[in-house]
Design an enzyme around this catalytic site. Sequence first.
Site, PDB file in Angstrom:
ATOM      1  N   LYS A  59       1.103  -1.134   0.111  1.00 42.48           N
ATOM      2  CA  LYS A  59      -0.245   0.120   0.039  1.00 42.48           C
ATOM      3  C   LYS A  59       1.078   0.956   0.049  1.00 42.48           C
ATOM      4  O   LYS A  59       0.396   2.607  -0.649  1.00 42.48           O
ATOM      5  CB  LYS A  59      -0.588  -0.509   1.027  1.00 42.48           C
ATOM      6  CG  LYS A  59      -2.018  -1.134   1.037  1.00 42.48           C
ATOM      7  CD  LYS A  59      -2.700  -1.464   2.569  1.00 42.48           C
ATOM      8  CE  LYS A  59      -4.076  -2.534   2.676  1.00 42.48           C
ATOM      9  NZ  LYS A  59      -4.381  -3.220   3.438  1.00 42.48           N
ATOM     10  N   GLN A 103      -4.567  -1.685   9.030  1.00 43.56           N
ATOM     11  CA  GLN A 103      -4.908  -3.161   8.909  1.00 43.56           C
ATOM     12  C   GLN A 103      -5.187  -3.831   9.898  1.00 43.56           C
ATOM     13  O   GLN A 103      -5.104  -4.269  11.406  1.00 43.56           O
ATOM     14  CB  GLN A 103      -3.156  -2.519   9.065  1.00 43.56           C
ATOM     15  CG  GLN A 103      -2.804  -4.245   8.349  1.00 43.56           C
ATOM     16  CD  GLN A 103      -4.339  -4.814   6.818  1.00 43.56           C
ATOM     17  OE1 GLN A 103      -3.214  -3.507   5.985  1.00 43.56           O
ATOM     18  NE2 GLN A 103      -4.395  -5.818   6.140  1.00 43.56           N
ATOM     19  N   ASP A 126     -11.490   2.833   4.063  1.00 43.82           N
ATOM     20  CA  ASP A 126     -11.951   1.262   3.969  1.00 43.82           C
ATOM     21  C   ASP A 126     -13.214   1.268   3.785  1.00 43.82           C
ATOM     22  O   ASP A 126     -14.319   0.074   3.795  1.00 43.82           O
ATOM     23  CB  ASP A 126     -11.530   0.935   5.217  1.00 43.82           C
ATOM     24  CG  ASP A 126     -10.108  -0.360   5.189  1.00 43.82           C
ATOM     25  OD1 ASP A 126      -9.749  -0.788   4.081  1.00 43.82           O
ATOM     26  OD2 ASP A 126      -8.856  -0.614   6.170  1.00 43.82           O
TER      27      ASP A 126
HETATM   28  N1  GUN Z   1      -7.107  -6.880   6.468  1.00 43.65           N
HETATM   29  C1  GUN Z   1      -7.900  -7.945   5.714  1.00 43.65           C
HETATM   30  N2  GUN Z   1      -8.541  -7.386   4.231  1.00 43.65           N
HETATM   31  C2  GUN Z   1      -8.353  -5.681   4.613  1.00 43.65           C
HETATM   32  C3  GUN Z   1      -8.753  -4.634   4.147  1.00 43.65           C
HETATM   33  O1  GUN Z   1      -9.643  -4.152   3.855  1.00 43.65           O
HETATM   34  N3  GUN Z   1      -8.565  -3.543   5.416  1.00 43.65           N
HETATM   35  C4  GUN Z   1      -7.980  -3.596   6.118  1.00 43.65           C
HETATM   36  N4  GUN Z   1      -7.888  -2.272   6.640  1.00 43.65           N
HETATM   37  N5  GUN Z   1      -7.461  -4.406   6.440  1.00 43.65           N
HETATM   38  C5  GUN Z   1      -8.556  -6.277   6.243  1.00 43.65           C
END
Ligand code: GUN
Length: 336
Positions: A59, A103, A126
């Site tokens: 990311k 995350q 998100d």
């Molecule tokens: N962990 C797995 N998928 C995601 C996601 O789409 N967003 C976040 N913040 N954590 C994750």
Amino acid sequence: MVLRMKATARILNGIEIAAQIKAEVAEQARALAAGGITPGLAVVLVGHVAASEIYVRSKVKTCAELGMFSEMLTPPESVATEELLELIAGLNARDEIDGILIQLPLPAHVDTRRLLEAVSPEKDVDGFHPINVGRLQSSASHGVEAGTALAPCTPAGIMEILKRSGVPVAGQHAVVLGRSEIVGKPVAMMLLNASATVTVCHSKTVEIGRYTRDADILVAAIGRPGFVTPEMVKPGATLVDVGINRLTSLDEVERLFPGDKKRFDQFVQRGSTLVGDIHPAAFALAGAYTPVPGGVGALTIAMLMKNTVQAAKARRGAALLCEAGAGRSEEAAAKA
Ligand code: GUN
């Protein structure tokens, strides 16, 4: 004599679609930069979960590639919920941060819900804050373009794949396997907003095949390797595979990829191989399908970038316009 040729299923290439979206986002980031705004993303990674570390690095790297600013915050595994709440409050208050991503999963002692609700809805890239969940639910059409909500990235990516591949959604029967907050529930809502008839199946559904066999669009997001077998699929259906399951047992590889020498060699070389929630043999029946890897997974980061630029435009772009507007009215007042 009638020759019956088996049509080949179309592969919906997530990598290509993600590249298109990233190019569009980079263009928007350049336009914002011309106005003095660099979209900024803060990523909070608690502790050391190997898979999360890989995602987060990716990311951060993509932000740099698209001309965006990013910051990674890495509190230790032992961090308390209260400390994380303070950290989020700090990020909410900083003007140069447009998006905040925590995350998941977080360590068991951390109150995940409280944290997700502490993120300012306008920076919630998100789409997990109840305000954005609610906006998605009350939206007449899916996605951020509608200006309704910051939508969760994986479901938004699925909708982009369908849209950009010309797969019809309105009036189709879409069956979603899985009811998670991250994928199953939001994608069901987006499909409904796009006028599909939606069925959601989950671990308590009796005889799932009854529903999947009637699916024009089947979205599998249950985290069970090769769960959807060929007899569960309607010929010609669009199969969207959200699962990313790492196989480390030879028995499993032989069960899911019988006679596939290339896959077997890959497994021997690397000690593992990836498979989705859809059995590879089912793809031969499909009209179109997303591969694993290279399908839905490729879209998630692209949609996060798109959401971050969207959040920057909504919050700071609007502020700029207001300032420009205020400047004009001051000028007009001076002339009067
Ligand atoms: N962990 C797995 N998928 C995601 C996601 O789409 N967003 C976040 N913040 N954590 C994750």
